[in-house]
Enzyme design. Structure first.
Site, PDB file in Angstrom:
ATOM      1  CB  SER A  16      -0.859   0.098   1.249  1.00 31.52           C
ATOM      2  OG  SER A  16      -0.484   0.136   2.423  1.00 31.52           O
ATOM      3  CG  HIS A 108       9.575   1.600  11.778  1.00 27.62           C
ATOM      4  ND1 HIS A 108       9.669   0.070  11.907  1.00 27.62           N
ATOM      5  CD2 HIS A 108       9.154   1.750  13.385  1.00 27.62           C
ATOM      6  CE1 HIS A 108       9.273  -0.433  13.196  1.00 27.62           C
ATOM      7  NE2 HIS A 108       9.126   0.382  13.923  1.00 27.62           N
TER       8      HIS A 108
HETATM    9  C1  GAR Z   1       3.776  -0.547   6.923  1.00 26.37           C
HETATM   10  O1  GAR Z   1       3.194  -0.300   7.967  1.00 26.37           O
HETATM   11  C2  GAR Z   1       5.247  -0.223   6.984  1.00 26.37           C
HETATM   12  O2  GAR Z   1       5.432   0.822   7.719  1.00 26.37           O
HETATM   13  C3  GAR Z   1       5.516  -1.579   7.669  1.00 26.37           C
HETATM   14  O3  GAR Z   1       5.036  -2.398   7.019  1.00 26.37           O
HETATM   15  C4  GAR Z   1       3.740  -2.086   6.570  1.00 26.37           C
HETATM   16  C5  GAR Z   1       3.805  -2.306   5.011  1.00 26.37           C
HETATM   17  O4  GAR Z   1       2.648  -2.091   4.593  1.00 26.37           O
HETATM   18  N1  GAR Z   1       7.117  -1.608   7.801  1.00 26.37           N
HETATM   19  C6  GAR Z   1       7.546  -2.309   8.627  1.00 26.37           C
HETATM   20  O5  GAR Z   1       7.373  -2.795   9.747  1.00 26.37           O
HETATM   21  C7  GAR Z   1       9.130  -2.202   8.490  1.00 26.37           C
HETATM   22  N2  GAR Z   1       9.926  -2.491   9.504  1.00 26.37           N
HETATM   23  P1  GAR Z   1       2.680  -1.919   2.822  1.00 26.37           P
HETATM   24  O6  GAR Z   1       3.226  -3.264   2.214  1.00 26.37           O
HETATM   25  O7  GAR Z   1       0.962  -1.890   2.492  1.00 26.37           O
HETATM   26  O8  GAR Z   1       3.112  -0.667   2.449  1.00 26.37           O
END
Ligand code: GAR
Length: 214
Positions: A16, A108
């Site tokens: 996302s 993060h």
């Molecule tokens: C997001 O919330 C990002 O901040 C987190 O994973 C999710 C990915 O969502 N990242 C971490 O935790 C990194 N340590 P997405 O694939 O929908 O962007």
């Protein structure tokens, strides 16, 4: 502005943040999306926008180190101005960090230095914190320890579940990450070793949008 600032995005899953980086690209263009997960649902966003998507399947490498080296080689070949980790769940190795000094960013889901690592929303709720949010930071050798570039925060609601909180933080992530990358691409944010500088335009906009600058 001409989009001469090429950005590579690394994902592992839903994507996302990749979607938001694509849709809000004003001063940069995403030239490549890489993943350690060939089935990452987020690849559909790359495909829909005709952005190259390349996956590095663990089974094809003798070790995670070799897989990371393959990703590094591809990034060196691509030579993007910035590499954006967006839900990329491998720790970036030292060699890659050295190849792209002050050019690898991560988002993060917490107000660092609070809650590095995983399950940030669960820990925020369990810890009854009043403020929570997200952070864009430079990637260094540690886990979620690099120089903070910008943050977006919110008040945790009484009785809010980790899932509800996570959804609200994710909406902030989708605002913050493209804002940072657009401003880096425009030169309104400058990163150098251990230092981040903001132009007055970036400072004013951050204040207007409620983003926190270090
Ligand atoms: C997001 O919330 C990002 O901040 C987190 O994973 C999710 C990915 O969502 N990242 C971490 O935790 C990194 N340590 P997405 O694939 O929908 O962007």
């Amino acid at each position: 502005m001409r989009k001469s600032c090429r950005v590579a995005v690394l994902i592992s899953g839903r994507g996302s943040n990749l979607k938001s980086l694509i849709e809000n690209a004003a001063n940069y263009e995403i030239s490549l999306v890489l993943s350690n997960n060939p089935e990452a649902p987020g690849k559909t966003y790359a495909e829909a926008h005709k952005i190259g998507f390349e996956a590095f399947r663990r089974d094809n490498y003798k070790s995670v180190g070799e897989l990371k080296a393959a990703i590094r080689s591809r990034l060196i070949q691509e030579n993007p101005r910035f590499v954006c980790l967006a839900g990329f769940m491998l720790i970036v190795d030292q060699e890659t960090i050295e190849q792209f000094p002050n050019r690898i960013l991560n988002i993060h889901p917490s107000l660092l230095p609070n809650f590095p690592g995983l399950d940030t929303h669960e820990r925020a709720v369990a810890g009854s914190v009043q403020r929570h949010g997200c952070t864009v930071h430079l990637v260094d050798r540690g886990v979620d320890t690099g120089l903070i570039v910008a943050q977006a925060g919110l008040d945790v609601r009484t009785g809010e579940s980790a899932a509800e909180l996570g959804a609200r933080v994710l909406a902030l992530e989708h605002q913050l990450y493209p804002w940072v990358v657009n401003n880096l691409a425009a030169g309104n944010i400058e990163l150098s070793d251990g230092n981040v500088k903001f132009s007055s335009v970036a400072k004013e906009e951050a204040e207007r949008r409620g983003f926190l600058l270090p």
